[in-house]
Motif scaffolding. Structure first.
Motif, PDB file in Angstrom:
ATOM      1  N   HIS A 134       1.161  -1.303   0.381  1.00  0.00           N
ATOM      2  CA  HIS A 134      -0.056  -0.496  -0.420  1.00  0.00           C
ATOM      3  C   HIS A 134       0.823   0.914   0.239  1.00  0.00           C
ATOM      4  N   GLY A 135       1.147   1.813  -0.840  1.00  0.00           N
ATOM      5  CA  GLY A 135       2.349   2.759  -1.422  1.00  0.00           C
ATOM      6  C   GLY A 135       3.045   2.371  -2.723  1.00  0.00           C
ATOM      7  N   LEU A 136       4.407   2.958  -2.318  1.00  0.00           N
ATOM      8  CA  LEU A 136       4.802   3.301  -3.730  1.00  0.00           C
ATOM      9  C   LEU A 136       6.111   1.762  -3.769  1.00  0.00           C
ATOM     10  N   SER A 141      10.548  -3.066   1.426  1.00  0.00           N
ATOM     11  CA  SER A 141       9.943  -5.162   0.950  1.00  0.00           C
ATOM     12  C   SER A 141      11.403  -5.047   0.117  1.00  0.00           C
ATOM     13  N   LEU A 142      12.146  -6.026  -0.145  1.00  0.00           N
ATOM     14  CA  LEU A 142      13.521  -6.467  -1.128  1.00  0.00           C
ATOM     15  C   LEU A 142      12.772  -7.190  -2.107  1.00  0.00           C
ATOM     16  N   GLY A 194       8.674   7.345   2.200  1.00  0.00           N
ATOM     17  CA  GLY A 194       9.458   6.891   1.606  1.00  0.00           C
ATOM     18  C   GLY A 194       8.645   5.733   0.889  1.00  0.00           C
ATOM     19  N   ALA A 195       9.680   4.332   0.122  1.00  0.00           N
ATOM     20  CA  ALA A 195       9.234   3.915  -0.836  1.00  0.00           C
ATOM     21  C   ALA A 195       8.389   2.725   0.502  1.00  0.00           C
ATOM     22  N   GLN A 196       7.068   1.480   0.030  1.00  0.00           N
ATOM     23  CA  GLN A 196       7.741  -0.369   0.524  1.00  0.00           C
ATOM     24  C   GLN A 196       7.928  -0.576   0.029  1.00  0.00           C
ATOM     25  N   ALA A 197       8.267  -0.441  -1.061  1.00  0.00           N
ATOM     26  CA  ALA A 197       9.636  -1.560  -1.927  1.00  0.00           C
ATOM     27  C   ALA A 197      10.322  -1.176  -3.098  1.00  0.00           C
TER      28      ALA A 197
END
Length: 135
Positions: free
Chosen positions: A28-30, A103-104, A64-67
């Motif tokens: 849920h996000g970027l 997440s990676l 920031g990014a979620q992944a």
């Protein structure tokens, strides 16, 4: 235990059960496809890759990014050898403090089935939440 292609059909992979990851929650996000940091001479620049990872993970406002997705966004995987692809994924993994933060998602595409499988095994061992394969 190795990941391998199914005997009867080279288009399908068989994955041992101990390599199957539990379902990840939806992002849920970027999610940000990352470029690989190279220096002026075209060599991999791990320090710059770490800085890019930190910037994308934090964001200017702290959101920031979620992944974060390595090795694939610009088609660069076709120009990087498998060892460098694994090094990039490892750099980003450790820059994310070994699993805390975004997440990676590891790009695991390679020029050969063997290279793809090595990249996939490496990503799974690092704990990547997703592996992305280019067609």
């Amino acid at each position: 235990m190795a990941v391998r292609f199914a005997d009867s059909n080279p288009l399908f992979l068989t994955v041992p059960l101990d390599y199957i990851l539990p379902p990840s929650p939806l992002i849920h996000g970027l999610s940000v496809p990352m470029v690989t940091a190279l220096d002026a001479h075209g060599r991999y620049d791990a320090a710059s890759q770490e800085k890019l990872t930190a910037f994308l993970a934090q964001g200017e406002a702290g959101g920031g990014a979620q992944a974060l997705f390595t090795n694939g966004t610009s088609g660069e995987w076709n120009h990087l050898d498998a060892a460098l692809q694994r090094q990039v994924t490892e750099t980003v993994h450790y820059a994310l403090a070994g699993g805390r933060g975004p997440s990676l998602w590891a790009g695991v595409s390679a020029k050969s089935a063997g290279g793809l499988l090595q990249n996939l095994e490496h990503a799974l061992k690092l704990g990547a939440q997703a592996a992305v394969i280019a067609p």
